[in-house]
Write an enzyme that holds these catalytic residues in place. Structure first.
Site, mmCIF file in Angstrom:
data_model
loop_
_atom_site.group_PDB
_atom_site.id
_atom_site.type_symbol
_atom_site.label_atom_id
_atom_site.label_comp_id
_atom_site.label_asym_id
_atom_site.label_seq_id
_atom_site.Cartn_x
_atom_site.Cartn_y
_atom_site.Cartn_z
ATOM 1 N N SER A 1 0.845 -1.235 0.087
ATOM 2 C CA SER A 1 -0.030 -0.035 0.127
ATOM 3 C C SER A 1 0.893 1.379 0.155
ATOM 4 O O SER A 1 1.636 1.294 1.053
ATOM 5 C CB SER A 1 -0.980 -0.078 1.256
ATOM 6 O OG SER A 1 -1.179 1.290 1.446
ATOM 7 N N HIS B 1 -1.251 -1.403 -4.176
ATOM 8 C CA HIS B 1 -2.643 -0.977 -3.524
ATOM 9 C C HIS B 1 -2.829 0.652 -3.153
ATOM 10 O O HIS B 1 -1.769 1.197 -2.694
ATOM 11 C CB HIS B 1 -2.744 -1.591 -2.009
ATOM 12 C CG HIS B 1 -4.253 -1.422 -1.420
ATOM 13 N ND1 HIS B 1 -5.153 -2.344 -1.803
ATOM 14 C CD2 HIS B 1 -4.375 -0.785 -0.220
ATOM 15 C CE1 HIS B 1 -6.093 -1.961 -0.861
ATOM 16 N NE2 HIS B 1 -5.689 -1.091 -0.110
ATOM 17 N N ASP C 1 -4.671 3.747 -1.537
ATOM 18 C CA ASP C 1 -5.656 4.038 -0.535
ATOM 19 C C ASP C 1 -6.248 5.570 -0.833
ATOM 20 O O ASP C 1 -5.534 6.522 -0.451
ATOM 21 C CB ASP C 1 -5.106 3.866 0.844
ATOM 22 C CG ASP C 1 -4.966 2.320 1.335
ATOM 23 O OD1 ASP C 1 -5.884 1.755 1.065
ATOM 24 O OD2 ASP C 1 -3.912 1.749 1.692
ATOM 25 N N MET D 1 -8.908 8.166 0.648
ATOM 26 C CA MET D 1 -9.501 8.765 1.783
ATOM 27 C C MET D 1 -9.959 9.901 1.509
ATOM 28 O O MET D 1 -9.421 10.687 1.206
ATOM 29 C CB MET D 1 -8.541 8.630 3.017
ATOM 30 C CG MET D 1 -7.818 7.048 3.027
ATOM 31 S SD MET D 1 -7.028 7.263 4.600
ATOM 32 C CE MET D 1 -6.380 5.362 4.652
ATOM 33 N N HIS E 1 -8.453 1.175 -3.693
ATOM 34 C CA HIS E 1 -9.643 0.975 -2.454
ATOM 35 C C HIS E 1 -9.950 2.376 -2.105
ATOM 36 O O HIS E 1 -9.582 3.372 -1.743
ATOM 37 C CB HIS E 1 -8.559 0.426 -1.313
ATOM 38 C CG HIS E 1 -9.299 0.469 -0.170
ATOM 39 N ND1 HIS E 1 -8.665 0.164 1.099
ATOM 40 C CD2 HIS E 1 -10.662 0.275 0.439
ATOM 41 C CE1 HIS E 1 -9.707 -0.099 2.285
ATOM 42 N NE2 HIS E 1 -10.890 0.221 1.634
ATOM 43 N N MET F 1 -11.897 4.543 -0.025
ATOM 44 C CA MET F 1 -12.652 4.884 1.586
ATOM 45 C C MET F 1 -13.338 6.310 1.245
ATOM 46 O O MET F 1 -12.879 7.162 2.094
ATOM 47 C CB MET F 1 -11.701 4.889 2.345
ATOM 48 C CG MET F 1 -11.102 3.313 2.705
ATOM 49 S SD MET F 1 -9.568 3.537 3.433
ATOM 50 C CE MET F 1 -8.599 3.464 1.994
ATOM 51 N N MET G 1 -11.293 -5.647 5.823
ATOM 52 C CA MET G 1 -10.627 -4.780 6.540
ATOM 53 C C MET G 1 -10.371 -5.280 7.934
ATOM 54 O O MET G 1 -11.059 -5.564 8.497
ATOM 55 C CB MET G 1 -11.271 -3.365 6.911
ATOM 56 C CG MET G 1 -11.310 -2.452 5.352
ATOM 57 S SD MET G 1 -9.872 -2.205 4.548
ATOM 58 C CE MET G 1 -8.685 -1.313 6.011
ATOM 59 N N GLY H 1 -2.596 4.006 8.318
ATOM 60 C CA GLY H 1 -1.585 3.008 8.212
ATOM 61 C C GLY H 1 -1.018 2.575 9.619
ATOM 62 O O GLY H 1 -1.214 3.625 10.447
ATOM 63 N N ASP I 1 -6.563 -6.332 4.519
ATOM 64 C CA ASP I 1 -5.909 -5.105 4.596
ATOM 65 C C ASP I 1 -5.791 -4.448 5.926
ATOM 66 O O ASP I 1 -6.852 -4.191 6.695
ATOM 67 C CB ASP I 1 -6.736 -4.186 3.408
ATOM 68 C CG ASP I 1 -6.116 -2.838 3.300
ATOM 69 O OD1 ASP I 1 -4.994 -2.669 3.963
ATOM 70 O OD2 ASP I 1 -6.870 -1.865 2.723
ATOM 71 N N GLY J 1 -2.382 -3.843 9.120
ATOM 72 C CA GLY J 1 -1.856 -4.400 10.158
ATOM 73 C C GLY J 1 -1.234 -5.887 9.717
ATOM 74 O O GLY J 1 -0.764 -6.818 10.438
ATOM 75 N N SER K 1 3.112 -0.257 6.218
ATOM 76 C CA SER K 1 4.025 0.198 6.816
ATOM 77 C C SER K 1 5.107 -1.210 7.120
ATOM 78 O O SER K 1 6.277 -0.790 6.857
ATOM 79 C CB SER K 1 3.486 0.402 8.249
ATOM 80 O OG SER K 1 2.381 0.762 8.385
HETATM 81 C C1 DX5 Z 1 -6.262 1.540 5.865
HETATM 82 C C2 DX5 Z 1 -5.741 1.338 4.528
HETATM 83 C C3 DX5 Z 1 -4.508 0.276 4.555
HETATM 84 C C4 DX5 Z 1 -3.206 0.852 5.109
HETATM 85 C C5 DX5 Z 1 -2.472 -0.348 5.546
HETATM 86 O O1 DX5 Z 1 -6.904 2.376 6.065
HETATM 87 O O2 DX5 Z 1 -6.929 0.768 3.980
HETATM 88 O O3 DX5 Z 1 -4.428 -0.047 2.987
HETATM 89 O O4 DX5 Z 1 -2.427 1.466 4.281
HETATM 90 O O5 DX5 Z 1 -1.563 -0.067 6.205
HETATM 91 P P1 DX5 Z 1 -0.580 -0.810 7.334
HETATM 92 O O6 DX5 Z 1 -0.211 -2.060 6.481
HETATM 93 O O7 DX5 Z 1 0.466 0.117 7.520
HETATM 94 O O8 DX5 Z 1 -1.743 -1.338 8.149
HETATM 95 ZN ZN ZN Z 2 -6.505 -0.054 1.629
#
Ligand code: DX5
Ligand code: ZN
Length: 229
Positions: A11, A36, A38, A40, A70, A72, A141, A148, A179, A181, A202
């Site tokens: 991501s 990926h 993201d 937002m 993705h 959001m 999720m 992240g 997706d 952690g 991360s």
């Molecule tokens: C969270 C995102 C994830 C995020 C994952 O809202 O959809 O894609 O970037 O990040 P890590 O892998 O650090 O949890």
């Molecule tokens: Zn995502």
């Protein structure tokens, strides 16, 4: 789309945007073919990330890569075309933002993209059942979306197993993506539970040595998938 599963999908939210092109290339050189993105909006999730312009940049930097977008965002229908034009191969929308999910899925496909549906940690996997035959991918999720670097929510394994079971029983072919952690500690168990696509922000981009981390994640995923035995 033709991938050896399981797939590791970095991501880019966790990337260093001052050298995004370079970091994408580092991933690509390490064998990454799926990224990926993201998106937002500060409404559906409490954070603002980036829009179609960055997706277009990723597409320009990595013309051959598979781009998984993705969304959001509220009212995703309004922006589907922008992301398709930016170069998305797959667009995923949240169950929680789509009162007419079936229609939204058809719209995504009409634009020539693959279609995914996402569920938040508090949303039951069962709710996707009516649209599963129409989906190319389901995204579970494993953190509350928005940021992240959050801790993986353990109840996500159960949802993966549920969807994998329904997929087998009903002879469907959607991919299962997780997706949030995802890292060295849980990637093996996730693959064993039935995950095909592992999003990792991360754990990839914050590593001191990105290629070494990718290799470690990929090897753990592969050994857990029984494909090496
Ligand atoms: C969270 C995102 C994830 C995020 C994952 O809202 O959809 O894609 O970037 O990040 P890590 O892998 O650090 O949890
Ligand atoms: Zn995502």
């Amino acid at each position: 789309m033709n991938f050896d599963l399981p797939v590791l999908a970095p991501s880019i939210l966790a990337a260093n945007f001052s050298k995004l092109g370079e970091e994408l290339q580092t991933c690509s050189d390490a064998g990454i073919r799926w990224f990926h993105c993201d998106i937002m909006d500060g409404h559906f999730v409490p954070n603002i990330s980036y829009g179609p312009m960055i997706v277009e940049t990723v597409r320009e930097c990595q013309p051959e890569a598979f781009l998984d977008v993705h969304l959001m965002i509220e009212n995703p229908d309004q922006y589907l075309e922008d992301f398709a034009d930016a170069g998305a191969d797959l667009i995923s929308v949240h169950y929680e933002t789509c009162p007419h999910l079936h229609r939204t899925i058809q719209q995504i496909k009409k634009m020539g993209c693959m279609a995914g549906a996402v569920i938040n940690p508090a949303t039951s996997a069962e709710l996707l059942r009516p649209v599963l035959p129409d989906l190319d991918l389901t995204l579970i999720m494993s953190v509350n979306p928005g940021f992240g670097g959050q801790a993986f929510i353990e109840s996500s394994y159960r949802k993966v197993q549920q969807l994998a079971q329904i997929r087998q029983e009903e002879q469907l072919s959607f991919l299962i993506e997780v997706d949030g952690g995802v890292g060295i500690k849980n990637i093996g168990k996730l693959v064993q539970s039935g995950v095909d696509v592992l999003v990792a922000g991360s754990s990839v981009f914050k590593a001191d040595n990105i290629p070494a981390r990718i290799a470690e994640l990929q090897s753990k995923a592969l050994t857990s998938s029984n494909k090496l035995v």
